[in-house]
Design an enzyme around this catalytic site. Structure first.
Site, short mmCIF file in Angstrom:
data_model
loop_
_atom_site.label_atom_id
_atom_site.label_comp_id
_atom_site.label_asym_id
_atom_site.label_seq_id
_atom_site.Cartn_x
_atom_site.Cartn_y
_atom_site.Cartn_z
N CYS A 242 0.80 -1.32 -0.05
CA CYS A 242 -0.06 0.06 -0.15
C CYS A 242 0.75 1.28 -0.02
CB CYS A 242 -1.07 -0.08 1.33
SG CYS A 242 -2.08 1.36 1.30
N ASN A 251 1.65 -9.08 -0.69
CA ASN A 251 0.62 -10.17 0.09
C ASN A 251 1.52 -11.42 0.05
OD1 ASN A 251 -1.21 -7.84 -1.40
ND2 ASN A 251 -2.10 -8.74 0.22
P1 HMG Z 1 -9.70 13.51 -1.05
O1 HMG Z 1 -8.61 14.28 -1.50
O2 HMG Z 1 -10.19 13.90 0.25
O3 HMG Z 1 -11.20 13.56 -1.91
O4 HMG Z 1 -9.36 11.98 -1.11
P2 HMG Z 1 -12.15 14.62 -2.29
O5 HMG Z 1 -13.54 14.16 -2.17
O6 HMG Z 1 -11.71 15.94 -1.68
O7 HMG Z 1 -11.72 14.77 -3.96
C1 HMG Z 1 -10.52 15.07 -4.46
C2 HMG Z 1 -10.62 14.78 -5.83
O8 HMG Z 1 -10.60 13.44 -6.07
C3 HMG Z 1 -11.64 15.33 -6.74
O9 HMG Z 1 -11.42 15.61 -7.91
C4 HMG Z 1 -12.58 14.40 -6.49
O10 HMG Z 1 -13.53 14.49 -7.74
C5 HMG Z 1 -11.73 13.09 -6.92
P3 HMG Z 1 -10.85 17.06 -8.46
O11 HMG Z 1 -12.05 17.82 -8.28
O12 HMG Z 1 -9.65 17.41 -7.46
O13 HMG Z 1 -10.42 16.73 -9.75
N1 HMG Z 1 -12.27 11.75 -6.23
C6 HMG Z 1 -12.53 10.90 -7.01
N2 HMG Z 1 -12.19 10.42 -8.26
C7 HMG Z 1 -12.33 9.18 -8.59
N3 HMG Z 1 -13.01 8.35 -7.72
C8 HMG Z 1 -13.22 8.39 -6.44
C9 HMG Z 1 -13.12 9.66 -6.12
N4 HMG Z 1 -13.11 10.51 -4.83
C10 HMG Z 1 -12.70 11.61 -4.92
N5 HMG Z 1 -13.92 7.47 -5.68
C11 HMG Z 1 -10.11 9.60 -1.23
C12 HMG Z 1 -10.18 11.08 -0.55
C13 HMG Z 1 -10.79 8.71 -0.63
C14 HMG Z 1 -10.62 9.78 -2.46
C15 HMG Z 1 -8.70 9.56 -1.63
O14 HMG Z 1 -7.94 9.69 -0.26
C16 HMG Z 1 -8.47 8.15 -2.37
O15 HMG Z 1 -8.93 7.62 -3.27
N6 HMG Z 1 -7.78 7.14 -1.61
C17 HMG Z 1 -7.67 5.81 -1.84
C18 HMG Z 1 -6.15 5.10 -1.32
C19 HMG Z 1 -6.15 3.86 -1.52
O16 HMG Z 1 -6.48 3.12 -2.56
N7 HMG Z 1 -5.06 3.12 -0.73
C20 HMG Z 1 -4.87 1.88 -1.04
C21 HMG Z 1 -5.70 0.86 -0.76
S1 HMG Z 1 -6.20 0.34 0.88
C22 HMG Z 1 -5.02 -0.99 1.06
O17 HMG Z 1 -4.33 -1.25 0.23
C23 HMG Z 1 -5.14 -1.71 2.13
C24 HMG Z 1 -5.69 -3.17 1.94
O18 HMG Z 1 -5.14 -4.00 1.15
C25 HMG Z 1 -6.02 -3.98 3.40
C26 HMG Z 1 -4.69 -4.23 3.99
O19 HMG Z 1 -3.40 -4.70 3.45
O20 HMG Z 1 -4.75 -3.83 5.28
C27 HMG Z 1 -7.24 -2.90 1.31
MG MG Z 2 -3.17 -5.10 1.42
#
Ligand code: HMG
Ligand code: MG
Length: 306
Positions: A242, A251
């Site tokens: 991540c 993983n």
């Molecule tokens: P933010 O910056 O607070 O979001 O991020 P926002 O609502 O202020 O929006 C900012 C911009 O993002 C805007 O665009 C939105 O339209 C766009 P702009 O106006 O600047 O052009 N936006 C989106 N675009 C597409 N799809 C969306 C979306 N939401 C907003 N869904 C947010 C908050 C949650 C969006 C961001 O932080 C994010 O996407 N985070 C994801 C991080 C991630 O994917 N991490 C890895 C996965 S978790 C993991 O790996 C762990 C896991 O494997 C389990 C483990 O290992 O423990 C699952």
């Molecule tokens: Mg993971």
């Protein structure tokens, strides 16, 4: 102890999502689709294919909509994708995907860095996501990351993991997957935290998601099996990590888990060599070796041509 091991295990493949989100190089959309469609022919029944997250947060998966829309349905295989908010859900609905996963964590700092919300805020957003997804026939899984150790806060309390897991299930997720996000847990941590969780929830509501940074993932799976857990998340080739969890590596490799389950006589329905061939699709594009030990063993019999 051994007599209580599950007879069947569900292997939940996360390579196309957890694996590819952490690659420096963005894999082309066509290669992702070939990878997923090969995985769908291996006997896997659950494949997490992408994330409907902000493309600024995870540029590697910016093609989520196209990936899902171009996938051919395979009988008996459920495709799933991460969704952090309603904007992500809109794209998920448009794509026609059957399942999504919401994702929070048991430590505040990680949730803040990963999805820019606090834990309470994430649960409020997920309630709306789940309530909106269900009428579309979309099932929802839930992740609780940093289930054992947080890269920013250190040890994580088992009570916090149980509280968040219970709340996600009450909101309507069908299963919670407890993540060892930075791959630092030991089997004793699994006994402690998952043992505590099992006092509150049935085993079939719990999956385990181990990264293998410190080489303890397989031992942790065994600890989980001994507790009666029968769903494990793994990644083909051992890809993964991540970007918001410093130091997190891949993983547990799907091929490695299948080897151990086969050897133990535990049925998964997944063919090890077929998963290896699917992983090769990615290895060839990335021009590098993959971490899974079984991948390396099979590769040495059948060297890749670059
Ligand atoms: P933010 O910056 O607070 O979001 O991020 P926002 O609502 O202020 O929006 C900012 C911009 O993002 C805007 O665009 C939105 O339209 C766009 P702009 O106006 O600047 O052009 N936006 C989106 N675009 C597409 N799809 C969306 C979306 N939401 C907003 N869904 C947010 C908050 C949650 C969006 C961001 O932080 C994010 O996407 N985070 C994801 C991080 C991630 O994917 N991490 C890895 C996965 S978790 C993991 O790996 C762990 C896991 O494997 C389990 C483990 O290992 O423990 C699952
Ligand atoms: Mg993971």
């Amino acid at each position: 102890m051994v007599s209580s091991l599950p007879e069947h295990v569900t292997v939940f493949e996360v390579g196309p999502r957890d694996g590819l989100q952490n690659e420096f190089e963005t894999v082309s959309t066509g290669t992702k689709i070939r990878f997923i469609e090969q995985l769908a022919k291996t006997g896997l029944t659950q494949i997490e294919v992408t994330s409907f997250v902000s493309p600024k947060a995870i540029p590697q998966l910016a093609d989520a909509l196209e990936v899902v829309m171009r996938l051919h349905a395979t009988r008996g295989v459920t495709y799933s994708a991460l969704v952090p908010n309603l904007k992500g859900l809109e794209r998920a609905i448009e794509s026609g995907i059957q399942q999504i996963a919401v994702f929070t964590a048991a430590s505040e700092t990680f949730v803040q860095k990963n999805i820019r919300m606090d834990i309470e805020g994430s649960l409020r957003v997920f309630k709306e996501v789940i309530d909106t997804a269900k009428p579309h026939g979309i099932s929802v899984r839930g992740y609780v990351s940093t289930g054992f150790v947080c890269p920013y806060e250190g040890e994580v309390s088992k009570e916090k993991v149980a509280e968040i897991s219970k709340r996600l299930l009450e909101m309507g997720v069908y299963q919670v997957s407890i993540g060892d996000t930075i791959g630092a847990a030991s089997p004793l941590d699994v006994q402690k935290t998952i043992g505590h969780l099992l006092a509150k929830l049935p085993a079939d509501k719990i999956a385990l998601h181990f990264h293998d940074t410190y080489g303890t993932a397989m031992a942790n799976v065994y600890a989980g099996l001994q507790l009666g857990i029968s769903t494990f998340d793994t990644s083909a080739g051992g890809l993964g990590g991540c970007p918001y969890a410093p130091g997190a590596s891949g993983n547990l490799g799907t091929e490695d888990l299948i080897y151990m389950l086969d050897r133990m006589g535990i049925h998964s329905g997944v063919n090890l060599e077929a998963v290896f061939h699917a992983s090769e699709v990615i290895a060839k594009e990335l021009h590098r070796e993959l971490p899974s030990r079984q991948w390396k063993r099979l590769r040495s019999k059948d060297p890749l041509k670059s």
